[in-house]
Design an enzyme around this catalytic site. Structure first.
Site, PDB file in Angstrom:
ATOM      1  N   ASP A 191      32.226 -41.934   1.041  1.00 14.63           N
ATOM      2  CA  ASP A 191      33.395 -41.066   1.194  1.00 14.63           C
ATOM      3  C   ASP A 191      34.280 -41.518   2.355  1.00 14.63           C
ATOM      4  O   ASP A 191      33.785 -42.067   3.340  1.00 14.63           O
ATOM      5  CB  ASP A 191      32.902 -39.637   1.433  1.00 14.63           C
ATOM      6  CG  ASP A 191      33.952 -38.603   1.094  1.00 14.63           C
ATOM      7  OD1 ASP A 191      35.054 -38.977   0.641  1.00 14.63           O
ATOM      8  OD2 ASP A 191      33.680 -37.400   1.282  1.00 14.63           O
ATOM      9  N   ASN A 216      37.462 -43.251   1.942  1.00 11.93           N
ATOM     10  CA  ASN A 216      38.367 -44.386   1.696  1.00 11.93           C
ATOM     11  C   ASN A 216      39.826 -43.974   1.881  1.00 11.93           C
ATOM     12  O   ASN A 216      40.624 -44.707   2.463  1.00 11.93           O
ATOM     13  CB  ASN A 216      38.205 -44.904   0.262  1.00 11.93           C
ATOM     14  CG  ASN A 216      36.842 -45.521   0.025  1.00 11.93           C
ATOM     15  OD1 ASN A 216      36.104 -45.792   0.953  1.00 11.93           O
ATOM     16  ND2 ASN A 216      36.506 -45.737  -1.235  1.00 11.93           N
ATOM     17  N   ARG A 226      41.121 -41.475   3.666  1.00 13.33           N
ATOM     18  CA  ARG A 226      41.474 -41.221   5.075  1.00 13.33           C
ATOM     19  C   ARG A 226      41.554 -42.525   5.857  1.00 13.33           C
ATOM     20  O   ARG A 226      42.402 -42.683   6.728  1.00 13.33           O
ATOM     21  CB  ARG A 226      40.436 -40.270   5.711  1.00 13.33           C
ATOM     22  CG  ARG A 226      40.728 -38.807   5.419  1.00 13.33           C
ATOM     23  CD  ARG A 226      39.525 -37.944   5.659  1.00 13.33           C
ATOM     24  NE  ARG A 226      38.554 -38.076   4.571  1.00 13.33           N
ATOM     25  CZ  ARG A 226      37.324 -37.579   4.607  1.00 13.33           C
ATOM     26  NH1 ARG A 226      36.900 -36.950   5.687  1.00 13.33           N
ATOM     27  NH2 ARG A 226      36.520 -37.708   3.580  1.00 13.33           N
ATOM     28  N   TRP A 227      40.708 -43.479   5.528  1.00 12.69           N
ATOM     29  CA  TRP A 227      40.755 -44.790   6.194  1.00 12.69           C
ATOM     30  C   TRP A 227      42.125 -45.412   5.972  1.00 12.69           C
ATOM     31  O   TRP A 227      42.745 -45.946   6.905  1.00 12.69           O
ATOM     32  CB  TRP A 227      39.648 -45.689   5.633  1.00 12.69           C
ATOM     33  CG  TRP A 227      39.527 -47.038   6.274  1.00 12.69           C
ATOM     34  CD1 TRP A 227      38.724 -47.380   7.323  1.00 12.69           C
ATOM     35  CD2 TRP A 227      40.230 -48.238   5.892  1.00 12.69           C
ATOM     36  NE1 TRP A 227      38.880 -48.713   7.633  1.00 12.69           N
ATOM     37  CE2 TRP A 227      39.799 -49.259   6.767  1.00 12.69           C
ATOM     38  CE3 TRP A 227      41.164 -48.543   4.912  1.00 12.69           C
ATOM     39  CZ2 TRP A 227      40.272 -50.571   6.680  1.00 12.69           C
ATOM     40  CZ3 TRP A 227      41.650 -49.844   4.830  1.00 12.69           C
ATOM     41  CH2 TRP A 227      41.208 -50.836   5.713  1.00 12.69           C
ATOM     42  N   ASN A 233      36.140 -37.176 -10.687  1.00 10.79           N
ATOM     43  CA  ASN A 233      37.166 -38.098 -10.172  1.00 10.79           C
ATOM     44  C   ASN A 233      38.289 -38.398 -11.174  1.00 10.79           C
ATOM     45  O   ASN A 233      39.355 -38.886 -10.797  1.00 10.79           O
ATOM     46  CB  ASN A 233      36.546 -39.429  -9.702  1.00 10.79           C
ATOM     47  CG  ASN A 233      35.780 -39.311  -8.397  1.00 10.79           C
ATOM     48  OD1 ASN A 233      34.835 -40.070  -8.133  1.00 10.79           O
ATOM     49  ND2 ASN A 233      36.154 -38.355  -7.552  1.00 10.79           N
ATOM     50  N   TRP A 234      38.059 -38.073 -12.464  1.00 12.16           N
ATOM     51  CA  TRP A 234      39.120 -38.305 -13.465  1.00 12.16           C
ATOM     52  C   TRP A 234      40.364 -37.494 -13.140  1.00 12.16           C
ATOM     53  O   TRP A 234      41.462 -37.844 -13.571  1.00 12.16           O
ATOM     54  CB  TRP A 234      38.634 -37.917 -14.877  1.00 12.16           C
ATOM     55  CG  TRP A 234      37.553 -38.793 -15.415  1.00 12.16           C
ATOM     56  CD1 TRP A 234      36.246 -38.440 -15.600  1.00 12.16           C
ATOM     57  CD2 TRP A 234      37.661 -40.151 -15.854  1.00 12.16           C
ATOM     58  NE1 TRP A 234      35.535 -39.502 -16.120  1.00 12.16           N
ATOM     59  CE2 TRP A 234      36.382 -40.561 -16.286  1.00 12.16           C
ATOM     60  CE3 TRP A 234      38.711 -41.070 -15.936  1.00 12.16           C
ATOM     61  CZ2 TRP A 234      36.117 -41.839 -16.784  1.00 12.16           C
ATOM     62  CZ3 TRP A 234      38.458 -42.346 -16.428  1.00 12.16           C
ATOM     63  CH2 TRP A 234      37.182 -42.715 -16.838  1.00 12.16           C
ATOM     64  N   ARG A 291      41.898 -37.183 -10.390  1.00 14.19           N
ATOM     65  CA  ARG A 291      42.739 -37.777  -9.333  1.00 14.19           C
ATOM     66  C   ARG A 291      44.031 -38.319  -9.956  1.00 14.19           C
ATOM     67  O   ARG A 291      44.103 -38.488 -11.178  1.00 14.19           O
ATOM     68  CB  ARG A 291      41.973 -38.913  -8.650  1.00 14.19           C
ATOM     69  CG  ARG A 291      40.802 -38.374  -7.849  1.00 14.19           C
ATOM     70  CD  ARG A 291      40.188 -39.420  -6.959  1.00 14.19           C
ATOM     71  NE  ARG A 291      39.198 -38.772  -6.112  1.00 14.19           N
ATOM     72  CZ  ARG A 291      38.891 -39.136  -4.893  1.00 14.19           C
ATOM     73  NH1 ARG A 291      39.481 -40.179  -4.344  1.00 14.19           N
ATOM     74  NH2 ARG A 291      37.994 -38.483  -4.188  1.00 14.19           N
ATOM     75  N   ARG A 312      27.908 -32.446   1.991  1.00 15.70           N
ATOM     76  CA  ARG A 312      27.518 -31.801   0.718  1.00 15.70           C
ATOM     77  C   ARG A 312      27.158 -32.887  -0.290  1.00 15.70           C
ATOM     78  O   ARG A 312      27.469 -34.070  -0.090  1.00 15.70           O
ATOM     79  CB  ARG A 312      28.643 -30.910   0.191  1.00 15.70           C
ATOM     80  CG  ARG A 312      29.954 -31.623   0.023  1.00 15.70           C
ATOM     81  CD  ARG A 312      31.080 -30.736  -0.515  1.00 15.70           C
ATOM     82  NE  ARG A 312      32.349 -31.463  -0.417  1.00 15.70           N
ATOM     83  CZ  ARG A 312      33.158 -31.414   0.621  1.00 15.70           C
ATOM     84  NH1 ARG A 312      32.874 -30.642   1.651  1.00 15.70           N
ATOM     85  NH2 ARG A 312      34.270 -32.131   0.636  1.00 15.70           N
ATOM     86  N   LEU A 313      26.521 -32.439  -1.393  1.00 12.12           N
ATOM     87  CA  LEU A 313      26.038 -33.397  -2.406  1.00 12.12           C
ATOM     88  C   LEU A 313      27.098 -33.774  -3.428  1.00 12.12           C
ATOM     89  O   LEU A 313      27.015 -34.835  -4.046  1.00 12.12           O
ATOM     90  CB  LEU A 313      24.845 -32.804  -3.158  1.00 12.12           C
ATOM     91  CG  LEU A 313      23.433 -33.189  -2.734  1.00 12.12           C
ATOM     92  CD1 LEU A 313      22.429 -32.628  -3.738  1.00 12.12           C
ATOM     93  CD2 LEU A 313      23.252 -34.701  -2.623  1.00 12.12           C
ATOM     94  N   GLU A 339      15.767 -37.137   2.325  1.00  6.27           N
ATOM     95  CA  GLU A 339      16.283 -36.944   3.678  1.00  6.27           C
ATOM     96  C   GLU A 339      17.789 -37.193   3.623  1.00  6.27           C
ATOM     97  O   GLU A 339      18.244 -38.094   2.905  1.00  6.27           O
ATOM     98  CB  GLU A 339      15.640 -37.948   4.650  1.00  6.27           C
ATOM     99  CG  GLU A 339      14.157 -37.748   4.829  1.00  6.27           C
ATOM    100  CD  GLU A 339      13.815 -36.433   5.518  1.00  6.27           C
ATOM    101  OE1 GLU A 339      14.602 -35.980   6.371  1.00  6.27           O
ATOM    102  OE2 GLU A 339      12.764 -35.860   5.188  1.00  6.27           O
TER     103      GLU A 339
END
Ligand code: FPP
Length: 261
Positions: free
Chosen positions: A36, A38, A40-41, A84-85, A87, A213-214, A226
């Protein structure tokens, strides 16, 4: 000084800086990553979001090599979710081209490192060129016996659980099995990860970018995983960050609901 060197610096004790080797870590057999940050980068650099995904692809190569060198058996990467579709069209289209570029440039190295490509998720819904690139990479690496590089593509965990339930319900309806035979084991046998056998459940799940979150990623398989969350954005996740995750995992006490012996 790198982050890693700083962490293990013995300067305060008047000794030389010590770089720990991987042999000091407990290596998770199965690492799963929610890549996660990309967007914001890219935003931080005044670049279009897709520039972040392109750089994220380079991080995929780096982390694949790091995990393989560390002796990880399965690396599952959340590359595209069923959500994600929704987007923007251009971003989806770019994300769909990434596997083509990735495998075009990286399959020789995957073969050299004995890495096998696999996928979970419904790849039949991907554009034909993307699907073919994925299928080609799978067949080109099918004989490899080292780490499994498992891409979650058009994957959704709730759908996976619902699909497994339908298969089991059908089997009961047809008299192939009885309700009492539905167990965590037979249920896991109908999930898309069943081909991984006793490696199906991630030992360590990493999520970058500060979100905790997952997001529908391996909800059944994560029961005893973990979790490692870091604020670092995926394109910035490097060897130091990877080692830091392994160091944190090494310190965890995994009891699987039991008391310590
Ligand atoms: C999440 O960041 C990232 C994705 C939805 C795509 C992940 C894909 C890659 C890292 C490249 C995959 C490479 C291959 C080879 C398939 P985001 O866009 O949600 O970032 P944001 O939260 O900062 O907006």
């Amino acid at each position: 000084m790198s982050l890693w060197a700083k962490l293990f610096s013995k300067q305060n004790q008047g000794q030389a800086t010590e770089m720990p080797s991987l042999t000091e870590f407990k290596i998770p057999k199965h690492i799963a990553i929610i890549m996660d940050g990309n967007g914001r980068w890219a935003k931080n650099r005044h670049l279009p979001r897709v520039a972040g995904h392109k750089q994220g692809m380079e991080t995929v190569k780096t982390v694949t090599k790091l995990a393989s060198n560390a002796g990880v058996k399965v690396l599952t990467l959340y590359a595209f979710s069923t959500e994600n579709w929704s987007r923007p069209k251009d971003e989806v289209s770019f994300l769909m081209k990434l596997p083509i570029t990735f495998f075009d440039t990286f399959v020789p190295e995957l073969i050299q490192k004995n890495i096998r490509v696999k996928t979970i998720g419904d790849i039949s819904a991907l554009p034909a060129g993307t699907r073919q690139a994925v299928l080609d990479a799978q067949s080109q690496t099918a004989e490899n016996t080292g780490m499994i590089l498992n891409f979650a593509l058009n994957y959704g965990g709730q759908k996976e659980i619902v699909d497994a339930s339908k298969v089991l319900a059908q089997k009961v309806q047809e008299g192939v099995m009885e309700i009492k035979d539905i167990t965590p084991e037979t249920f896991a046998g109908e999930l898309t990860t069943h081909y991984l056998g006793d490696l199906a459940n991630p030992d360590l799940i990493i999520r970058t970018s500060g979100e905790e979150r997952l997001s529908n990623f391996l909800p059944y398989q994560a029961a005893y995983s973990e979790f490692y969350f870091t604020d670092v954005l995926w394109p910035d996740f490097d060897q130091d960050q990877f080692n830091l995750a392994l160091q944190t995992y090494t310190k965890r006490d995994r009891r699987f609901g039991k008391v310590k012996a």
